[in-house]
Scaffold this motif. Sequence first.
Motif, PDB file in Angstrom:
ATOM      1  N   ARG A  55       0.859  -1.179   0.000  1.00  0.00           N
ATOM      2  CA  ARG A  55       0.000   0.000   0.000  1.00  0.00           C
ATOM      3  C   ARG A  55       0.902   1.238   0.000  1.00  0.00           C
ATOM      4  NH1 ARG A  55      -2.760  -3.489   4.170  1.00  0.00           N
ATOM      5  NH2 ARG A  55      -1.384  -2.506   5.686  1.00  0.00           N
ATOM      6  N   PRO A  56       0.414   2.365  -0.494  1.00  0.00           N
ATOM      7  CA  PRO A  56       1.249   3.573  -0.496  1.00  0.00           C
ATOM      8  C   PRO A  56       1.850   3.894   0.873  1.00  0.00           C
ATOM      9  CG  PRO A  56      -0.653   3.948  -1.885  1.00  0.00           C
ATOM     10  CD  PRO A  56      -0.861   2.607  -1.196  1.00  0.00           C
ATOM     11  N   GLU A  57       1.110   3.619   1.941  1.00  0.00           N
ATOM     12  CA  GLU A  57       1.627   3.929   3.279  1.00  0.00           C
ATOM     13  C   GLU A  57       2.773   3.005   3.708  1.00  0.00           C
ATOM     14  OE1 GLU A  57      -2.385   1.769   3.913  1.00  0.00           O
ATOM     15  OE2 GLU A  57      -1.592   3.279   2.559  1.00  0.00           O
ATOM     16  N   ASP A  58       3.077   1.969   2.913  1.00  0.00           N
ATOM     17  CA  ASP A  58       4.217   1.083   3.176  1.00  0.00           C
ATOM     18  C   ASP A  58       5.533   1.654   2.659  1.00  0.00           C
ATOM     19  OD1 ASP A  58       2.577  -0.939   4.288  1.00  0.00           O
ATOM     20  OD2 ASP A  58       2.206  -1.800   2.291  1.00  0.00           O
ATOM     21  N   THR A  59       5.481   2.734   1.924  1.00  0.00           N
ATOM     22  CA  THR A  59       6.653   3.237   1.216  1.00  0.00           C
ATOM     23  C   THR A  59       7.862   3.456   2.130  1.00  0.00           C
ATOM     24  OG1 THR A  59       5.254   4.225  -0.486  1.00  0.00           O
ATOM     25  CG2 THR A  59       7.505   5.056  -0.320  1.00  0.00           C
ATOM     26  N   ALA A  60       7.681   4.053   3.276  1.00  0.00           N
ATOM     27  CA  ALA A  60       8.822   4.290   4.171  1.00  0.00           C
ATOM     28  C   ALA A  60       9.476   2.967   4.566  1.00  0.00           C
ATOM     29  CB  ALA A  60       8.385   5.061   5.410  1.00  0.00           C
ATOM     30  N   SER A  61       8.685   1.952   4.835  1.00  0.00           N
ATOM     31  CA  SER A  61       9.240   0.636   5.185  1.00  0.00           C
ATOM     32  C   SER A  61       9.969   0.008   4.002  1.00  0.00           C
ATOM     33  CB  SER A  61       8.139  -0.299   5.675  1.00  0.00           C
ATOM     34  OG  SER A  61       7.632   0.141   6.907  1.00  0.00           O
ATOM     35  N   LEU A  62       9.474   0.221   2.792  1.00  0.00           N
ATOM     36  CA  LEU A  62      10.165  -0.308   1.610  1.00  0.00           C
ATOM     37  C   LEU A  62      11.557   0.301   1.497  1.00  0.00           C
ATOM     38  CD1 LEU A  62       7.358  -0.271  -1.120  1.00  0.00           C
ATOM     39  CD2 LEU A  62       7.936  -2.070   0.505  1.00  0.00           C
ATOM     40  N   PHE A  63      11.652   1.589   1.757  1.00  0.00           N
ATOM     41  CA  PHE A  63      12.963   2.244   1.708  1.00  0.00           C
ATOM     42  C   PHE A  63      13.866   1.763   2.843  1.00  0.00           C
ATOM     43  CE2 PHE A  63      11.146   4.772  -1.546  1.00  0.00           C
ATOM     44  CZ  PHE A  63      12.216   5.275  -2.270  1.00  0.00           C
ATOM     45  N   PRO A  82      10.516   8.295  -2.549  1.00  0.00           N
ATOM     46  CA  PRO A  82       9.285   7.885  -1.870  1.00  0.00           C
ATOM     47  C   PRO A  82       8.028   8.299  -2.640  1.00  0.00           C
ATOM     48  CG  PRO A  82      10.856   8.680  -0.267  1.00  0.00           C
ATOM     49  CD  PRO A  82      11.451   8.967  -1.634  1.00  0.00           C
ATOM     50  N   GLU A  83       8.070   9.467  -3.237  1.00  0.00           N
ATOM     51  CA  GLU A  83       6.909   9.940  -3.990  1.00  0.00           C
ATOM     52  C   GLU A  83       6.653   9.085  -5.221  1.00  0.00           C
ATOM     53  OE1 GLU A  83       8.571  12.839  -1.355  1.00  0.00           O
ATOM     54  OE2 GLU A  83       9.548  11.916  -3.091  1.00  0.00           O
ATOM     55  N   SER A  84       7.716   8.748  -5.967  1.00  0.00           N
ATOM     56  CA  SER A  84       7.522   7.958  -7.186  1.00  0.00           C
ATOM     57  C   SER A  84       7.080   6.532  -6.862  1.00  0.00           C
ATOM     58  CB  SER A  84       8.799   7.938  -8.046  1.00  0.00           C
ATOM     59  OG  SER A  84       9.843   7.205  -7.424  1.00  0.00           O
ATOM     60  N   VAL A  85       7.641   5.955  -5.803  1.00  0.00           N
ATOM     61  CA  VAL A  85       7.254   4.593  -5.418  1.00  0.00           C
ATOM     62  C   VAL A  85       5.816   4.568  -4.918  1.00  0.00           C
ATOM     63  CG1 VAL A  85       7.713   2.727  -3.777  1.00  0.00           C
ATOM     64  CG2 VAL A  85       9.606   3.810  -5.011  1.00  0.00           C
ATOM     65  N   SER A  86       5.457   5.522  -4.082  1.00  0.00           N
ATOM     66  CA  SER A  86       4.096   5.599  -3.570  1.00  0.00           C
ATOM     67  C   SER A  86       3.089   5.762  -4.710  1.00  0.00           C
ATOM     68  CB  SER A  86       3.981   6.753  -2.580  1.00  0.00           C
ATOM     69  OG  SER A  86       2.696   6.789  -2.026  1.00  0.00           O
ATOM     70  N   ALA A  87       3.427   6.586  -5.690  1.00  0.00           N
ATOM     71  CA  ALA A  87       2.545   6.793  -6.841  1.00  0.00           C
ATOM     72  C   ALA A  87       2.392   5.506  -7.655  1.00  0.00           C
ATOM     73  CB  ALA A  87       3.078   7.917  -7.721  1.00  0.00           C
ATOM     74  N   MET A  88       3.492   4.771  -7.854  1.00  0.00           N
ATOM     75  CA  MET A  88       3.417   3.504  -8.598  1.00  0.00           C
ATOM     76  C   MET A  88       2.516   2.506  -7.881  1.00  0.00           C
ATOM     77  SD  MET A  88       7.350   2.892  -9.825  1.00  0.00           S
ATOM     78  CE  MET A  88       7.004   1.261 -10.480  1.00  0.00           C
ATOM     79  N   ILE A  89       2.685   2.394  -6.579  1.00  0.00           N
ATOM     80  CA  ILE A  89       1.881   1.450  -5.801  1.00  0.00           C
ATOM     81  C   ILE A  89       0.411   1.841  -5.838  1.00  0.00           C
ATOM     82  CG2 ILE A  89       1.428   0.627  -3.455  1.00  0.00           C
ATOM     83  CD1 ILE A  89       4.498   0.822  -2.995  1.00  0.00           C
ATOM     84  N   GLY A  90       0.147   3.135  -5.786  1.00  0.00           N
ATOM     85  CA  GLY A  90      -1.235   3.610  -5.823  1.00  0.00           C
ATOM     86  C   GLY A  90      -1.895   3.457  -7.174  1.00  0.00           C
TER      87      GLY A  90
END
Length: 145
Positions: free
Chosen positions: A8-16, A39-47
């Motif tokens: 989920r987009p809110e997982d992005t910090a943990s992915l990093f 973080p912004e590009s990854v969150s956008a891709m996941i969303g």
Amino acid sequence: MFRIRPARPEDTASLFEVRTSVRENHQGVGELAGLGITPESVSAMIGAAPCCWVAVEDDRIAGFSMIDDNAGTLFAAFVRPECEGRGIGGALVARAEAALFQRHPVIWLETGRGTRAAAVYRHLGWGSEIDLGNGNIRLFKTRPA
């Protein structure tokens, strides 16, 4: 025990956190940003589309895999060093492969020739190696019949 779920987009910090914790193919946040991985590009891709899966163990993300479904490529599979050797990476790669094989008969990834990751991918059935130069290779996998 771990479970795999869509990221989920809110997982992005943990992915990093996972990505910057690895010993092999380590890249810091600045290096990733230089490649356009923020973080912004990854969150956008996941969303935007299902493209990333996480392994959750004890309510903590232990690893993740990520695909580019348009290109037919697995472009990320990382596990926290302290979580290695438990089948997490293989399960994450299998989930990514299943998603890619829905649209592509042949999928690919790139990695370093002599890396532990290359050995894992070969063990998981990736092959037909192409030398990309500078110690990098492209591996392929064909959809099972």
